[in-house]
Design an enzyme around this catalytic site. Structure first.
Site, mmCIF file in Angstrom:
data_model
loop_
_atom_site.group_PDB
_atom_site.id
_atom_site.type_symbol
_atom_site.label_atom_id
_atom_site.label_comp_id
_atom_site.label_asym_id
_atom_site.label_seq_id
_atom_site.Cartn_x
_atom_site.Cartn_y
_atom_site.Cartn_z
ATOM 1 C CG ASN A 7 -1.683 1.224 1.294
ATOM 2 O OD1 ASN A 7 -1.456 2.169 0.991
ATOM 3 N ND2 ASN A 7 -2.945 0.822 1.421
ATOM 4 C CG HIS A 10 1.824 6.099 4.882
ATOM 5 N ND1 HIS A 10 0.509 6.389 4.856
ATOM 6 C CD2 HIS A 10 2.240 5.294 5.787
ATOM 7 C CE1 HIS A 10 0.027 5.848 6.386
ATOM 8 N NE2 HIS A 10 1.002 5.081 6.607
ATOM 9 C CG HIS A 43 -8.615 4.077 0.476
ATOM 10 N ND1 HIS A 43 -8.541 3.943 2.042
ATOM 11 C CD2 HIS A 43 -9.650 4.423 0.164
ATOM 12 C CE1 HIS A 43 -10.044 4.229 2.267
ATOM 13 N NE2 HIS A 43 -10.543 4.431 1.295
ATOM 14 N NE ARG A 45 -8.561 7.235 3.928
ATOM 15 C CZ ARG A 45 -9.393 7.097 4.859
ATOM 16 N NH1 ARG A 45 -10.693 7.761 4.940
ATOM 17 N NH2 ARG A 45 -9.049 5.997 5.648
ATOM 18 N NE ARG A 49 -7.854 11.315 5.093
ATOM 19 C CZ ARG A 49 -8.380 10.756 6.022
ATOM 20 N NH1 ARG A 49 -7.355 9.991 6.680
ATOM 21 N NH2 ARG A 49 -9.577 10.872 6.496
ATOM 22 C CD GLU A 70 -6.948 -0.174 1.226
ATOM 23 O OE1 GLU A 70 -7.135 0.912 1.576
ATOM 24 O OE2 GLU A 70 -5.996 -1.113 1.427
ATOM 25 C CB THR A 101 -9.382 1.446 7.102
ATOM 26 O OG1 THR A 101 -9.084 2.152 5.905
ATOM 27 C CG2 THR A 101 -10.878 0.940 6.627
ATOM 28 C CD GLU A 151 -7.058 -6.166 3.111
ATOM 29 O OE1 GLU A 151 -7.444 -6.152 1.885
ATOM 30 O OE2 GLU A 151 -6.200 -5.698 3.749
ATOM 31 C CG HIS A 190 -5.567 -1.767 9.385
ATOM 32 N ND1 HIS A 190 -5.098 -1.145 10.391
ATOM 33 C CD2 HIS A 190 -6.122 -0.927 8.364
ATOM 34 C CE1 HIS A 190 -5.297 0.222 10.215
ATOM 35 N NE2 HIS A 190 -5.623 0.354 9.139
HETATM 36 N N1 PXP Z 1 -5.864 -2.985 4.057
HETATM 37 C C1 PXP Z 1 -6.726 -2.129 3.970
HETATM 38 C C2 PXP Z 1 -8.048 -2.497 3.498
HETATM 39 C C3 PXP Z 1 -6.401 -0.909 4.526
HETATM 40 O O1 PXP Z 1 -7.455 0.149 4.608
HETATM 41 C C4 PXP Z 1 -5.149 -0.468 4.762
HETATM 42 C C5 PXP Z 1 -4.837 0.832 5.086
HETATM 43 O O2 PXP Z 1 -4.815 1.764 4.210
HETATM 44 C C6 PXP Z 1 -4.165 -1.660 4.695
HETATM 45 C C7 PXP Z 1 -4.551 -2.760 4.482
HETATM 46 C C8 PXP Z 1 -2.808 -1.212 5.135
HETATM 47 O O3 PXP Z 1 -2.566 -0.952 6.492
HETATM 48 P P1 PXP Z 1 -1.153 -0.535 6.995
HETATM 49 O O4 PXP Z 1 -0.783 0.815 6.635
HETATM 50 O O5 PXP Z 1 -1.504 -0.390 8.644
HETATM 51 O O6 PXP Z 1 -0.234 -1.527 6.759
#
Ligand code: PXP
Length: 237
Positions: A7, A10, A43, A45, A49, A70, A101, A151, A190
């Site tokens: 992901n 960031h 994602h 959003r 953001r 996402e 999330t 997931e 997550h």
């Molecule tokens: N999976 C989903 C569905 C998420 O919303 C997120 C956060 O955007 C992640 C995985 C990744 O989470 P983390 O950044 O805590 O690894």
């Protein structure tokens, strides 16, 4: 072999801090793939953001593996998803005030709305994953509505330690078994880190982990390719 979706939200968060054009998540995705990422997750959003529509459009053309979008159950983003056609969409809950999330999607109480989203995504040829808490009723609803994957939200597991964490792992394992028995692919994500990923990666028939914060944090110091390679090595060790 468990697949890794990196992901890269960031990276876009840093760019948006200055509303400029660097760092570019498209570059980050290319380096993550060079490090062994099986897929790239972003994602889009509602408040834009971090990831922008432009990012998803370019990533659709440049990502060599699987592009996982996402998205909330929202008409506007659904239309964008059906136009850009990522390989996979992961449907997540979305709140304006949250930092990330916070929990899984509640689908038992909004089956008609979720079904409409799943059917529209399927009509566009997109695999659909639902981001759910390890809750058997939610998992059964996902199967009934025709989702391809679930997931499991691992945030609670990630925030605990010791016996309480082992218990949270057990709950995820039971939920994972139900996902597989229902004929869906098992994903998790997550809060997963280099320290807590292995028990989750070892769950039988785990298909895909989506990890962002921990990999991007390490990438700041060791570079994206190395950070991804190290996470994959842990997942498969
Ligand atoms: N999976 C989903 C569905 C998420 O919303 C997120 C956060 O955007 C992640 C995985 C990744 O989470 P983390 O950044 O805590 O690894």
């Amino acid at each position: 072999m468990v697949e890794l979706g990196v992901n890269i939200d960031h990276i876009a968060t840093v760019r948006e801090a200055r509303r400029t054009n660097e760092p570019d998540p498209v570059w980050a995705a290319a380096l993550a793939e060079l490090g062994g990422a099986d897929g790239i997750t972003v994602h889009l959003r509602e408040d834009r953001r971090h990831i922008q529509e432009r990012d998803v459009e370019i990533l659709r053309q440049t990502v060599k593996g699987r592009l996982n979008l996402e998205m909330a159950c929202d008409e506007n983003v659904l239309e964008i998803a059906c136009r850009i056609r990522p390989d996979q969409a992961t449907v997540v809950p979305e709140k304006r005030q949250e930092l990330t999330t916070e929990g899984g999607l509640e689908i038992v109480l909004q089956k008609a709305r979720v079904k409409n989203v799943i059917d529209s995504l399927h009509a566009a040829g997109i695999r659909v994953s639902m981001f759910l808490d390890p809750d058997l009723a939610q998992i059964e609803a996902a199967a009934e509505l025709g989702a391809d994957a679930v997931e499991i939200h691992t945030g609670k597991y990630a925030n605990l330690t010791g016996a309480a964490q082992l218990e949270a792992l057990r709950v995820i394992e039971i939920a994972g078994r139900r996902v597989r028995e229902s004929g869906m692919l098992l994903h998790a994500g997550h809060g997963l880190t280099y320290g807590n990923v292995r028990p989750i990666a070892r769950i039988p028939e785990m298909h895909e982990l989506n990890i962002g914060h921990s990999i991007i944090s390490r990438a700041l110091f060791v570079g994206m390719e190395k950070a991804v390679r190290e996470m994959k090595a842990l997942m498969h060790s």
